[in-house]
Enzyme design. Structure first.
Site, PDB file in Angstrom:
ATOM      1  N   LYS A  26      -5.340   1.978   8.029  1.00  0.00           N
ATOM      2  CA  LYS A  26      -6.231   1.233   8.662  1.00  0.00           C
ATOM      3  C   LYS A  26      -5.788  -0.398   8.623  1.00  0.00           C
ATOM      4  CE  LYS A  26      -7.957  -1.682   6.294  1.00  0.00           C
ATOM      5  NZ  LYS A  26      -7.607  -2.763   5.431  1.00  0.00           N
ATOM      6  N   ASP A  39      -9.978  -7.731   7.144  1.00  0.00           N
ATOM      7  CA  ASP A  39      -8.750  -6.594   6.715  1.00  0.00           C
ATOM      8  C   ASP A  39      -9.627  -5.704   5.583  1.00  0.00           C
ATOM      9  OD1 ASP A  39      -5.877  -5.438   6.635  1.00  0.00           O
ATOM     10  OD2 ASP A  39      -6.452  -6.010   4.373  1.00  0.00           O
ATOM     11  N   ILE A  97       0.790  -1.191   0.097  1.00  0.00           N
ATOM     12  CA  ILE A  97       0.035  -0.037  -0.038  1.00  0.00           C
ATOM     13  C   ILE A  97       0.914   1.275  -0.012  1.00  0.00           C
ATOM     14  CG2 ILE A  97      -0.304   0.215   2.390  1.00  0.00           C
ATOM     15  CD1 ILE A  97      -2.963   0.643  -0.190  1.00  0.00           C
ATOM     16  N   SER A 146      12.249   0.958   6.806  1.00  0.00           N
ATOM     17  CA  SER A 146      11.787  -0.416   6.147  1.00  0.00           C
ATOM     18  C   SER A 146      12.782  -1.371   6.363  1.00  0.00           C
ATOM     19  CB  SER A 146      11.052  -0.113   4.898  1.00  0.00           C
ATOM     20  OG  SER A 146       9.882  -1.233   4.628  1.00  0.00           O
ATOM     21  N   ARG A 147      12.582  -2.676   7.070  1.00  0.00           N
ATOM     22  CA  ARG A 147      13.501  -3.542   7.171  1.00  0.00           C
ATOM     23  C   ARG A 147      14.392  -4.064   5.829  1.00  0.00           C
ATOM     24  NH1 ARG A 147       9.891  -7.812  10.049  1.00  0.00           N
ATOM     25  NH2 ARG A 147       8.886  -7.285   8.117  1.00  0.00           N
TER      26      ARG A 147
END
Ligand code: NAP
Length: 309
Positions: free
Chosen positions: A91, A169, A15, A37-38
């Site tokens: 969300k 979800d 997303i 971000s990993r």
């Protein structure tokens, strides 16, 4: 014009790439300055392994947008609030209702903005539907939210784990529209949860709800729909049927189409985030998450066939 608010994005996944990056590029009141971000980064921007590294190295970044899965988002948001940064939550805003209430309290005490976003509420027909229903006599509401999990969520293991919500979800998007357009609150009276034998979260679910004055609301969520996808909310009123189709992109009064517009949901979310920050306000409505939590509390669990991608 004042300088744009500097922002970092955390969790560079589906997303973030599909919606957040292009929407931020179109939002003059915000400037993307860093990523955490990993396993991913963006050329030309400082990239950090995780939010703690980012917060330590970037004291001038004012706002954080969390695009990670809901599990673990509390710790990330809490760290950002403790560092006095404004926070925008994808969300669902968290893995439980109480953890997001705690974040709202922390944000208030720290004097920063917390924005629990519901992107589907920004769909083109939602506000018009809300206005049409304010004075209508609603007799029933039906939600049909059916999509193909293999198409929309390939390889996303978190979605099947506790706190991942499973079919809720996407289903919570319908509930976020429902709770926006209904003129009175609704609560869950019964639910069923179809859980694959090898997973922790449902692949299908039904919900029965009722409004304060007794309007029945039913919902069917299914992740096994191939072919055409269905994201419809049908509202029966004494004057006829009002239908939101395609996730709220289209609005019908009977057979007459009132709204058909391009998707600007995330652009509207980011514009609103900047407005909330400028106004020193937060926006945390947990009613969609509460409905899902109550479906898990009241739901009858039905084991169904194992799910394999
Ligand atoms: P995703 O593709 O799995 O991306 C999430 C990113 O967060 C990952 O790429 C990962 O990046 C990072 N991450 C941090 N901790 C993680 C963990 N424990 N497990 C997995 N990833 C972790 O998920 P997404 O579809 O973008 O969804 C993220 C949030 O956006 C969810 O709350 C979802 O409901 C919401 N959302 C998704 C969609 C959609 O269509 N996909 C639409 C609207 C909203 P690193 O490995 O680099 O850290």
């Amino acid at each position: 014009m004042t300088d744009p608010i500097s922002l970092a994005l955390v969790g560079l996944g589906t997303i973030a790439r599909n919606q957040h990056l292009p929407s931020l590029a179109d939002t003059p009141t915000l400037a993307l300055k860093a990523i955490a971000s990993r396993n991913a980064g963006l050329d030309g921007l400082p990239s950090y392994h995780d939010i703690d590294a980012l917060l330590g190295a970037e004291p001038d970044i004012q706002a954080i947008s969390l695009c990670t899965p809901p599990q673990g988002r509390f710790n990330q948001a809490a760290a950002a609030i403790r560092a006095r940064r404004h926070v925008m939550l994808e969300k669902p805003p968290g893995a439980s209702v109480a953890e997001v209430q705690a974040l709202a309290d922390m944000a208030r005490a720290a004097g920063v903005t917390l924005f629990a976003t519901w992107h589907s509420r920004e769909a083109a027909s939602v506000e018009q539907a809300r206005e049409m229903l304010q004075d209508a006599t609603i007799t029933s509401v039906q939600i049909h939210w059916k999509e193909d999990v293999r198409h929309w969520h390939p390889g996303q293991e978190w979605i099947w784990q506790p706190g991942g919500l499973g079919v809720f979800d996407p289903g919570i998007n319908a509930l976020s529209i429902l709770t926006r357009i209904m003129p009175e609150p609704v609560h869950v009276t019964a639910a069923s949860l179809e859980v694959p034998a090898n997973k922790q979260a449902p692949i299908g679910a039904t919900m029965q709800m009722v409004s304060a004055s007794g309007i029945p609301v039913s919902a069917v969520f299914d992740w096994r729909q191939t072919g055409p996808q269905t994201w419809d909310i049908i509202v029966e009123t004494s004057a006829g049927t009002i239908t939101l189709r395609n996730g709220g992109a289209q609005l019908f009064d009977g057979d007459t189409q009132l709204v058909q517009a391009e998707d600007t949901e995330y652009r509207r979310l980011y514009a609103r985030f900047a407005e909330l920050i400028a106004a020193g306000q937060s926006d945390v409505d947990l009613s969609p998450l509460q409905l899902v939590a109550d479906a898990f509390l009241l739901g009858e669990r039905i084991e169904v066939a194992p799910f394999h991608e």
